[in-house]
Design a protein around this motif. Structure first.
Motif, PDB file in Angstrom:
ATOM      1  N   ASN A 144     -21.224 -55.812  -9.613  1.00  0.00           N
ATOM      2  CA  ASN A 144     -20.398 -55.252  -8.547  1.00  0.00           C
ATOM      3  C   ASN A 144     -20.453 -53.728  -8.533  1.00  0.00           C
ATOM      4  O   ASN A 144     -20.563 -53.108  -7.471  1.00  0.00           O
ATOM      5  N   LEU A 145     -20.390 -53.123  -9.725  1.00  0.00           N
ATOM      6  CA  LEU A 145     -20.396 -51.652  -9.789  1.00  0.00           C
ATOM      7  C   LEU A 145     -21.714 -51.090  -9.279  1.00  0.00           C
ATOM      8  O   LEU A 145     -21.728 -50.068  -8.580  1.00  0.00           O
ATOM      9  N   TYR A 146     -22.831 -51.743  -9.605  1.00  0.00           N
ATOM     10  CA  TYR A 146     -24.108 -51.265  -9.078  1.00  0.00           C
ATOM     11  C   TYR A 146     -24.094 -51.303  -7.548  1.00  0.00           C
ATOM     12  O   TYR A 146     -24.542 -50.354  -6.887  1.00  0.00           O
ATOM     13  N   SER A 147     -23.583 -52.380  -6.967  1.00  0.00           N
ATOM     14  CA  SER A 147     -23.562 -52.507  -5.505  1.00  0.00           C
ATOM     15  C   SER A 147     -22.674 -51.453  -4.861  1.00  0.00           C
ATOM     16  O   SER A 147     -22.935 -51.014  -3.745  1.00  0.00           O
ATOM     17  N   ILE A 148     -21.630 -51.038  -5.575  1.00  0.00           N
ATOM     18  CA  ILE A 148     -20.715 -50.018  -5.038  1.00  0.00           C
ATOM     19  C   ILE A 148     -21.324 -48.624  -5.138  1.00  0.00           C
ATOM     20  O   ILE A 148     -21.254 -47.830  -4.202  1.00  0.00           O
ATOM     21  N   LEU A 149     -21.933 -48.329  -6.281  1.00  0.00           N
ATOM     22  CA  LEU A 149     -22.494 -46.987  -6.481  1.00  0.00           C
ATOM     23  C   LEU A 149     -23.750 -46.754  -5.659  1.00  0.00           C
ATOM     24  O   LEU A 149     -24.033 -45.625  -5.241  1.00  0.00           O
ATOM     25  N   TYR A 150     -24.521 -47.815  -5.414  1.00  0.00           N
ATOM     26  CA  TYR A 150     -25.796 -47.658  -4.707  1.00  0.00           C
ATOM     27  C   TYR A 150     -25.857 -48.625  -3.526  1.00  0.00           C
ATOM     28  O   TYR A 150     -26.669 -49.563  -3.507  1.00  0.00           O
ATOM     29  N   PRO A 151     -25.003 -48.417  -2.515  1.00  0.00           N
ATOM     30  CA  PRO A 151     -24.935 -49.357  -1.382  1.00  0.00           C
ATOM     31  C   PRO A 151     -26.216 -49.403  -0.565  1.00  0.00           C
ATOM     32  O   PRO A 151     -26.466 -50.377   0.141  1.00  0.00           O
ATOM     33  N   GLY A 152     -27.048 -48.346  -0.644  1.00  0.00           N
ATOM     34  CA  GLY A 152     -28.280 -48.324   0.122  1.00  0.00           C
ATOM     35  C   GLY A 152     -29.433 -49.055  -0.529  1.00  0.00           C
ATOM     36  O   GLY A 152     -30.476 -49.252   0.093  1.00  0.00           O
ATOM     37  N   ASP A 153     -29.266 -49.463  -1.775  1.00  0.00           N
ATOM     38  CA  ASP A 153     -30.327 -50.181  -2.477  1.00  0.00           C
ATOM     39  C   ASP A 153     -30.527 -51.562  -1.865  1.00  0.00           C
ATOM     40  O   ASP A 153     -29.572 -52.211  -1.440  1.00  0.00           O
ATOM     41  N   GLU A 154     -31.769 -52.028  -1.877  1.00  0.00           N
ATOM     42  CA  GLU A 154     -32.062 -53.311  -1.233  1.00  0.00           C
ATOM     43  C   GLU A 154     -31.399 -54.489  -1.943  1.00  0.00           C
ATOM     44  O   GLU A 154     -31.213 -55.559  -1.357  1.00  0.00           O
ATOM     45  N   THR A 155     -31.014 -54.293  -3.208  1.00  0.00           N
ATOM     46  CA  THR A 155     -30.367 -55.380  -3.955  1.00  0.00           C
ATOM     47  C   THR A 155     -28.851 -55.333  -3.866  1.00  0.00           C
ATOM     48  O   THR A 155     -28.176 -56.236  -4.374  1.00  0.00           O
ATOM     49  N   SER A 156     -28.302 -54.303  -3.238  1.00  0.00           N
ATOM     50  CA  SER A 156     -26.862 -54.078  -3.283  1.00  0.00           C
ATOM     51  C   SER A 156     -26.060 -55.256  -2.750  1.00  0.00           C
ATOM     52  O   SER A 156     -25.102 -55.720  -3.385  1.00  0.00           O
TER      53      SER A 156
END
Length: 510
Positions: free
Chosen positions: A189-201
């Motif tokens: 969840n934290l990765y998706s929040i910090l890097y919302p533009g990433d294709e895996t977010s």
């Protein structure tokens, strides 16, 4: 003589100095473990080349990013012509999901710290980019290699002697732990929040929400777990909520905190589980912060008063409830007890009242007991980290004791990484400590370091004039988010909201 100051001065460390020292210890220890120890499966460094436009941190011969970390090893550095890192012969190659999830969460949190050095110190900024890239690779590795056939994260063991390619992971056991799933939920969840533009977010966010729903649906099973296990699960959900502000997580926080209060009152945990009694206080304070349920704060104060009664003012020590002449303290005992009191004093604006006690506990247990093997060097006067606002102006220079005590030995002087020993023994008669051997337990160490980073990072960044960029928050169920975030919950509103969660027909009263 008046120009050199008094010969002897009893200085009491401030909250800010203790915060600074513990955060510095934690971020440097995590950097050492994840990039220099080789205590785990090591990723190829090819994709880390030229992370920053002006410097390549991979030119260091010690750069060895871990995809996952092993359970145990010796923390002594081995330096030879062909190898730099911890002693490979000491590795216990078990791989714990919770430990590795906490490690990834740590480097994600630290990536936000190092991101503030862009255009000021490219070497430090490069760590932000390295941690971002590494955290993504770790999460990919976990999803593929640390799950069983049912998709559940379980403990693994590497049977291969090679820590680079051709690893051979097998199930150590197929035991299901809710805390393993919960801490993994926080990382994805934290990765998706910090890097919302990433294709895996989006996928990572959805994956974390699936884990959350599993925790909600199997809440009754969680109630059957041990006090320690539920404390860890609740801590993970509090971490998750602090990042996501997710409504379902908030309701689960209320339910689990209520249940733990009742469970705690059934047994005297002060004797046998002082460490997780202290962690329960930290959870109560976090749960109160996130829900404004008054009963949580009241229970935290009640337990804190009992913990404070263990403190001996003359010895400046907290004495476990035992008739033994020698008391054994685990690193969890020391860290959780201290952090509970430190956090309570801060949250209740009682820093002045507890300043002497907190400073004395910190010096006795963290500095003088031998529980920590070494302490990282303070940034040099040439480092941007040494100056508030990264100004390099002498008026903004932070003193060395904001990062470490002058008397503590460094990793380079001792040849040993900065880690917590498993325990120390205190002699009440001699008022002195003896320490265990310096074996490295990754679970205990990374748990402590991540908890410190989670609790202390924001204050450290504010004190050094590195205000954190506002986190992107994915607003799930907007209407409930607005209501819950602004309005304290009473028992009636709690009941209304919990009606939204499907309950098992077989549910019984707790």
């Amino acid at each position: 003589m008046r120009y050199i100051g008094p010969y002897f001065r009893m200085n009491k460390l401030s909250h800010k100095e203790i915060n600074g020292q513990l955060f510095h210890l934690s971020k440097e220890a995590i950097r050492t473990l994840v990039l220099e120890s080789k205590c785990g499966l090591v990723d190829s460094i090819k994709s880390y080349k030229k992370l920053s436009s002006s410097i390549d941190i991979t030119t260091s011969t010690n750069f060895s990013p871990l995809l996952c970390i092993y359970r145990k090893s010796s923390p002594n550095y081995i330096h030879s012509k062909n190898y730099n890192g911890f002693d490979e012969e000491s590795f216990k190659k078990d791989i714990s999901p919770a430990t590795n999830a906490l490690l990834t969460t740590s480097i994600l949190n630290l990536s936000t710290y190092y991101s503030r050095f862009k255009d000021v110190d490219e070497k430090l900024y490069a760590y932000s980019e390295a941690y971002k890239k590494l955290s993504k690779k770790q999460l990919e590795f976990y999803s593929i290699n640390l799950r069983n056939n049912e998709g559940i994260f379980i403990e693994k063991r590497n049977l291969s002697e090679n820590n680079y390619k051709g690893f051979n992971l097998v199930d150590k056991n197929n035991k299901f732990k809710f805390s393993d799933q919960a801490f993994m939920m926080v990382s994805y969840n934290l990765y998706s929040i910090l890097y919302p533009g990433d294709e895996t977010s989006i996928d990572y966010n959805n994956f974390s929400l699936e884990i959350l729903q599993t925790l909600v649906e199997f809440k009754e099973k969680i109630y059957d777990c041990s006090f320690e296990e539920i404390c860890k699960i609740l801590l993970a959900i509090n971490m998750f909520y602090s990042n996501s502000k997710n409504n379902d997580a908030k309701i689960l926080i209320i339910d689990l905190t209520d249940f733990l209060i009742n469970k705690f009152d059934e047994k005297d945990y002060y004797i046998d589980e002082l460490d997780f009694t202290s962690l329960f206080v930290i959870n109560l304070l976090l749960s109160f912060k996130h829900t404004q349920m008054i009963t949580f704060n009241e229970k935290a104060k009640e337990i804190l008063n009992k913990l404070l009664s263990l403190y001996d003012n003359d010895k400046e020590a907290f004495l476990k409830l035992s008739s033994k002449k020698e008391l054994k303290y685990s690193c969890f005992d020391i860290a959780f007890y201290f952090l509970a009191i430190f956090m309570y004093a801060k949250e209740d604006s009682r820093e002045k009242e507890y300043k002497n006690m907190i400073s004395s506990l910190y010096r006795k247990y963290f500095i003088n007991s031998g529980i920590i093997t070494s302490w990282p060097d303070a940034p040099t006067l040439d480092d941007a980290e040494r100056y508030r606002g990264l100004t390099f102006n002498s008026t903004d220079m932070l003193e060395e004791n904001f990062f470490k005590m002058i008397t503590t030995s460094t990793p380079s002087s001792l040849g040993i990484a900065p880690v917590f020993r498993r325990n120390v023994t205190y002699s009440k008669k001699k008022d002195s400590f003896s320490s265990s051997n310096s074996s490295f337990d990754s679970y205990k160490n990374i748990f402590i370091y991540q908890l410190i980073i989670f609790l202390f990072k924001d204050e450290f960044m504010l004190e050094t004039s590195l205000p954190e960029k506002e986190l992107y928050v994915r607003q799930i169920e907007d209407e409930k988010f607005d209501i819950l975030d602004e309005t304290p919950l009473d028992n009636d509103s709690k009941s209304e909201l919990t009606n939204d969660i499907p309950e098992d027909d077989s549910k019984t009263s707790n």
